[in-house]
Design a protein around this motif. Structure first.
Motif, mmCIF file in Angstrom:
data_model
loop_
_atom_site.group_PDB
_atom_site.id
_atom_site.type_symbol
_atom_site.label_atom_id
_atom_site.label_comp_id
_atom_site.label_asym_id
_atom_site.label_seq_id
_atom_site.Cartn_x
_atom_site.Cartn_y
_atom_site.Cartn_z
ATOM 1 N N THR A 1 0.850 -1.200 0.005
ATOM 2 C CA THR A 1 0.067 -0.022 -0.039
ATOM 3 C C THR A 1 0.784 1.177 -0.034
ATOM 4 O OG1 THR A 1 -1.621 -1.235 1.325
ATOM 5 C CG2 THR A 1 -1.961 1.054 1.270
ATOM 6 N N TYR A 2 0.463 2.172 -0.656
ATOM 7 C CA TYR A 2 1.204 3.554 -0.878
ATOM 8 C C TYR A 2 1.061 4.104 0.767
ATOM 9 C CZ TYR A 2 2.440 8.446 -1.229
ATOM 10 O OH TYR A 2 3.248 9.605 -1.465
ATOM 11 N N SER B 1 3.243 10.633 -5.409
ATOM 12 C CA SER B 1 2.039 10.100 -4.932
ATOM 13 C C SER B 1 1.750 8.788 -5.521
ATOM 14 C CB SER B 1 0.989 11.032 -5.574
ATOM 15 O OG SER B 1 0.390 10.762 -6.823
ATOM 16 N N THR C 1 4.873 10.939 3.744
ATOM 17 C CA THR C 1 3.777 10.319 3.553
ATOM 18 C C THR C 1 3.730 9.005 4.179
ATOM 19 O OG1 THR C 1 4.458 9.926 1.484
ATOM 20 C CG2 THR C 1 3.236 11.650 1.423
ATOM 21 N N SER C 2 4.612 8.792 5.029
ATOM 22 C CA SER C 2 4.621 7.480 5.680
ATOM 23 C C SER C 2 3.345 7.222 6.542
ATOM 24 C CB SER C 2 5.942 7.186 6.556
ATOM 25 O OG SER C 2 5.847 6.220 7.374
ATOM 26 N N VAL C 3 2.900 6.195 6.632
ATOM 27 C CA VAL C 3 1.627 5.983 7.544
ATOM 28 C C VAL C 3 1.864 5.280 8.667
ATOM 29 C CG1 VAL C 3 -0.508 4.842 7.367
ATOM 30 C CG2 VAL C 3 0.295 5.544 5.526
ATOM 31 N N ARG D 1 -8.677 10.057 -11.922
ATOM 32 C CA ARG D 1 -7.802 9.205 -10.820
ATOM 33 C C ARG D 1 -8.882 9.115 -9.807
ATOM 34 N NH1 ARG D 1 -2.228 10.749 -7.497
ATOM 35 N NH2 ARG D 1 -2.174 8.838 -6.389
ATOM 36 N N GLN D 2 -9.727 9.871 -9.465
ATOM 37 C CA GLN D 2 -10.714 9.777 -8.370
ATOM 38 C C GLN D 2 -11.686 8.624 -8.810
ATOM 39 O OE1 GLN D 2 -10.970 11.527 -5.090
ATOM 40 N NE2 GLN D 2 -11.902 9.657 -4.937
ATOM 41 N N LEU D 3 -12.299 8.689 -10.040
ATOM 42 C CA LEU D 3 -13.165 8.018 -10.676
ATOM 43 C C LEU D 3 -12.494 6.504 -10.360
ATOM 44 C CD1 LEU D 3 -14.558 9.610 -13.817
ATOM 45 C CD2 LEU D 3 -15.496 9.513 -11.610
ATOM 46 N N SER E 1 -10.423 5.328 -8.581
ATOM 47 C CA SER E 1 -10.113 4.824 -7.260
ATOM 48 C C SER E 1 -11.524 4.427 -6.658
ATOM 49 C CB SER E 1 -9.518 6.072 -6.350
ATOM 50 O OG SER E 1 -9.411 5.796 -4.912
ATOM 51 N N LEU F 1 -2.494 4.261 -8.822
ATOM 52 C CA LEU F 1 -3.401 5.411 -9.030
ATOM 53 C C LEU F 1 -4.242 5.478 -7.477
ATOM 54 C CD1 LEU F 1 -4.443 5.663 -12.753
ATOM 55 C CD2 LEU F 1 -2.852 7.276 -11.467
ATOM 56 N N ALA F 2 -4.847 4.202 -7.122
ATOM 57 C CA ALA F 2 -5.588 4.050 -5.936
ATOM 58 C C ALA F 2 -4.834 3.946 -4.709
ATOM 59 C CB ALA F 2 -6.578 3.193 -6.307
ATOM 60 N N GLY F 3 -3.339 3.693 -4.854
ATOM 61 C CA GLY F 3 -2.556 3.531 -3.877
ATOM 62 C C GLY F 3 -2.579 2.168 -2.935
ATOM 63 N N HIS G 1 -6.594 -1.139 0.722
ATOM 64 C CA HIS G 1 -5.496 -0.470 1.476
ATOM 65 C C HIS G 1 -5.173 -1.248 2.778
ATOM 66 C CE1 HIS G 1 -6.831 3.666 -0.516
ATOM 67 N NE2 HIS G 1 -5.826 3.248 -1.206
ATOM 68 N N PHE G 2 -3.922 -1.425 2.666
ATOM 69 C CA PHE G 2 -3.211 -2.153 4.008
ATOM 70 C C PHE G 2 -3.809 -3.604 3.882
ATOM 71 C CE2 PHE G 2 -3.107 2.208 4.881
ATOM 72 C CZ PHE G 2 -1.961 2.418 4.916
ATOM 73 N N VAL H 1 -16.464 15.915 -9.960
ATOM 74 C CA VAL H 1 -15.701 15.058 -9.635
ATOM 75 C C VAL H 1 -14.639 15.828 -8.818
ATOM 76 C CG1 VAL H 1 -14.018 13.053 -9.758
ATOM 77 C CG2 VAL H 1 -16.339 13.220 -11.162
ATOM 78 N N VAL H 2 -14.328 15.278 -7.525
ATOM 79 C CA VAL H 2 -13.223 16.163 -6.759
ATOM 80 C C VAL H 2 -11.935 15.620 -7.340
ATOM 81 C CG1 VAL H 2 -12.386 16.501 -4.524
ATOM 82 C CG2 VAL H 2 -14.637 16.492 -4.641
ATOM 83 N N MET I 1 -8.372 14.273 -7.176
ATOM 84 C CA MET I 1 -7.523 13.193 -6.258
ATOM 85 C C MET I 1 -6.008 13.519 -6.623
ATOM 86 S SD MET I 1 -7.722 9.173 -6.123
ATOM 87 C CE MET I 1 -6.493 8.246 -4.980
ATOM 88 N N HIS J 1 -3.780 12.454 -3.763
ATOM 89 C CA HIS J 1 -3.026 11.892 -3.039
ATOM 90 C C HIS J 1 -3.960 10.367 -2.870
ATOM 91 C CE1 HIS J 1 -0.729 10.363 0.285
ATOM 92 N NE2 HIS J 1 0.313 11.222 -0.234
ATOM 93 N N PRO J 2 -3.363 9.379 -2.833
ATOM 94 C CA PRO J 2 -4.181 8.036 -2.767
ATOM 95 C C PRO J 2 -4.664 7.833 -1.013
ATOM 96 C CG PRO J 2 -1.720 7.502 -2.932
ATOM 97 C CD PRO J 2 -1.787 9.009 -3.092
ATOM 98 N N LEU J 3 -4.019 8.343 -0.049
ATOM 99 C CA LEU J 3 -4.628 8.137 1.021
ATOM 100 C C LEU J 3 -5.315 9.713 1.770
ATOM 101 C CD1 LEU J 3 -1.811 6.061 2.617
ATOM 102 C CD2 LEU J 3 -3.965 5.125 1.705
ATOM 103 N N GLN K 1 -4.078 12.040 2.799
ATOM 104 C CA GLN K 1 -3.584 12.512 4.021
ATOM 105 C C GLN K 1 -3.557 14.058 4.094
ATOM 106 O OE1 GLN K 1 -0.116 10.147 3.163
ATOM 107 N NE2 GLN K 1 -0.104 9.138 4.973
ATOM 108 N N ARG L 1 1.771 16.263 8.164
ATOM 109 C CA ARG L 1 1.956 16.078 9.454
ATOM 110 C C ARG L 1 2.911 17.134 9.926
ATOM 111 N NH1 ARG L 1 4.073 11.316 8.777
ATOM 112 N NH2 ARG L 1 6.146 11.875 8.765
#
Lengths: 491, 125
Positions: A198-199, A213, A243-245, A386-388, A390, A437-439, A463-464, B79-80, B82, B84-86, B88, B91
């Protein structure tokens, strides 16, 4: 050399770990055996940019001393190769480019540091498409990598040095990076296992940025079990990557023991449309039947915007690359043109000479789609699509636990076959790009052969969901032996 | 012979006088680029494209632009975007020193330095 160490190259990571802990052989013996193999076979593959002989031998001696003292991490003495996109302290880090031909990194990437801290021994740096921009490992300044299954063919890319080295049993595992399929597609084309997490799951610190990204670090190994072992060490929060989770890292190895029973597997209707080689399709369908035979429930799902994923990627990734690669200016590090007339000439000629043709095309594509008057039509539009894309995955994962399909539309193609038309090359990543694209996490596992060339089964999760992806892949590998096949010249 | 800043500037001027190098062209996006446009993009990207690379660059960039232009057909009203994938948020970190000055080590990769400074061609006359 003891009898047991003669075939050390044939053993996957997990088996080597057991052998080391039993004392069947030492880390030094193992390292020497693989360095000799690299010496013997790399000429036919060009999988390495650098072989770190002295560093590896010194690290192996330390690993043996640690083990004797009852110390050492979970990977103590296990060999690994790093894609030459990862910064390695005091070692050449070229990213496959003339731009960084002489760049010696002053620091280690987090991935490199964590693997070394766990006791892994770096044998070298693997060849790759320049700045990870390519799907064939032909854009490297250091020459193309060759596929051990047929040296006239590409091992995929951009992590083609890593995939070729693992497939040819020069090393049991290698790191890679995946921005649009650069771990999974080379794994598919070489009969290896390739995991893109996962991203944000694995730190990008010290990984030379292409498209920030989308970029994610992962591994190419001989099995899902080996990938689980490495991911457990690599994954986790890193404050040096913005961007580390920050979330707990599960015990991926323990997670392998799960079952396929009741796992809902989504089969994407659009994956089997025209474009997919019919023999590859047959191999993938057979793999799906294996999953079903173990209790998995196959369900058809739609990814209606799949066709738009490649054009979306080729706006977003070049846009980010044009920004990221602006740091290469011929001033602070990297290639500098001789006798510049002025500062602008210094910039333009250093970059013009230092970057290869594909990298320049991507920088220019990105510059174009971000330029005044075109931003909305291309970049903003691509972010909307990209949103679509995802959303398509989100809807699909409402009904299924994992999506399964082909990793690449064809088996390994001949070197030079796709270099005339960049778009033909780009379309090789049609099945993998959506996950970037969706991570989402994805893994490619070997699922058959077409005309003696390996085919990959691609699994994508939410994700994850690495734990369940690795479990599915591992369970599949308990029932099949495609991942154990070795190219004839490299047994 | 290298392309100088002057030459690049001339290309931009010449093209601007023809009605703008990169004229926005929506909703019908351009399906090919010409040599002058490519030279303008190269100048924006601070890339010298050698004379013998221009024709191929124009051809291949045109193919790429043509390929990505199909995005214009996608229905994306409301459509918003995107980014970034998460999704976020950045921080913040504590404002404390974490790195020591490692100038000599870092500058060992520099093409030209003097007394700890990076050397570049004269910028001010």
């Amino acid at each position: 050399m003891s009898a047991s160490s003669r075939d050390l190259h044939a053993q996957p990571l997990t088996q080597l770990a057991a052998g080391l802990s039993r004392g069947d052989f030492s880390a030094l013996e193992l390292t020497q055996a693989l360095l000799a193999r690299i010496e013997r076979h790399n000429g036919s593959l060009n999988a390495f940019v650098t072989v770190t002989v002295d560093e590896a031998l010194a690290a192996a001696k330390r690993a043996d001393a640690d083990r004797a003292a009852g110390k050492g991490g979970v990977l103590n003495g296990l060999p690994i190769v790093h894609k030459d996109i990862f910064c390695t302290r005091d070692v050449l880090t070229t990213c496959g480019s003339r731009m960084l031909e002489n760049f010696v990194s002053p620091y280690d990437a987090t991935v490199v540091e964590r693997l070394a801290d766990a006791g892994a021994i770096m044998l070298g740096k693997s060849n790759m498409d320049e700045f990870a921009m390519g799907s064939s490992s032909e854009t490297s300044y250091f020459g193309p990598v060759r596929n051990p299954w047929d040296t006239e063919r590409s091992p995929g890319g951009s992590s083609g040095g890593s995939s070729a080295a693992v497939a040819a049993r020069l090393v049991p595992a290698a790191t890679g990076t995946d921005t649009g399929g650069s771990i999974r597609q080379p794994a598919a084309l070489t009969g290896t296992t390739g995991l893109k997490p996962t991203y944000g799951r694995v730190s990008r610190y010290g990984m030379i940025a292409f498209a920030s990204s989308l970029d994610q670090a992962g591994v190419i190994t001989r099995s899902a079990g080996d990938a689980a072992l490495l991911l457990g060490v690599m994954a986790g929060f890193d404050e040096r990557d913005s961007t580390s989770v920050d979330r707990p890292v599960p015990d991926y190895v323990a997670g392998l023991a799960g079952s396929l029973k009741g796992v809902r597997v989504g089969v994407v209707r659009q994956h089997f449309d025209a474009g997919l080689d019919e023999h590859c399709a047959a191999a993938v369908r057979e793999a799906l039947a294996v999953l079903e035979s173990q209790g998995a429930i196959l369900t058809e799902v739609d990814l209606p915007n799949l066709d738009l994923s490649v054009p979306t990627y080729y706006v977003v990734a070049p846009a980010e690359c044009s920004s990221n690669l602006s740091r290469f200016d011929g001033v602070r590090f990297g290639h500098r043109a001789d006798d510049p007339e002025d500062l602008m000439d210094l910039y333009c000629r250093s970059r013009g000479e230092g970057f290869g043709a594909e990298v320049k095309r991507r920088i220019m594509t990105g510059t174009y789609v971000l330029s005044a008057g075109y931003y909305d039509a291309y970049y903003l539009k691509a972010q909307q699509v990209r949103q679509l894309i995802s959303d398509d995955f989100r809807h699909a994962f409402a009904d299924v636990d994992v999506i399964a399909g082909p990793t690449a539309p064809t088996p390994a193609f001949k070197l030079g076959d796709k270099t005339d038309d960049p778009v033909t090359m780009y379309l090789n990543d049609i099945y993998t790009i959506g996950a970037n694209l969706a991570g989402l996490p994805g893994i490619s596992v070997p699922c058959g052969f077409v005309d003696g060339l390996p085919v990959g089964l691609h699994l994508v999760g939410p994700h994850f969901a690495e734990e369940s992806l690795l479990c599915c892949a591992h369970q599949y590998q308990q029932l099949t032996d495609w991942h154990e096949q070795c190219p004839g010249d490299y047994r | 012979m290298p392309t100088t800043l002057h030459k690049v500037a001339c290309i931009i001027c010449a093209h601007a006088s023809q009605g703008g190098a990169l004229r926005p062209n929506t909703p019908d996006l351009p399906v090919s680029l010409d040599k002058v446009q490519v030279q303008h993009i190269a100048a924006l990207a601070r890339l010298r494209v050698a004379d013998d690379e221009i024709a191929e660059t124009v051809d291949k960039l045109s193919r790429i632009v043509d390929f990505v232009a199909q995005l214009s057909q996608a229905a994306t009203d409301d459509v918003v975007p995107m980014a970034h994938p998460l999704n976020q948020v950045q921080r913040p970190r504590p404002d404390r020193i974490t790195e020591s000055n490692d100038r000599d080590r870092i500058q060992s990769n520099a093409p030209a330095i003097s007394d700890g400074f990076y050397l570049v061609p004269k910028v001010l006359e």
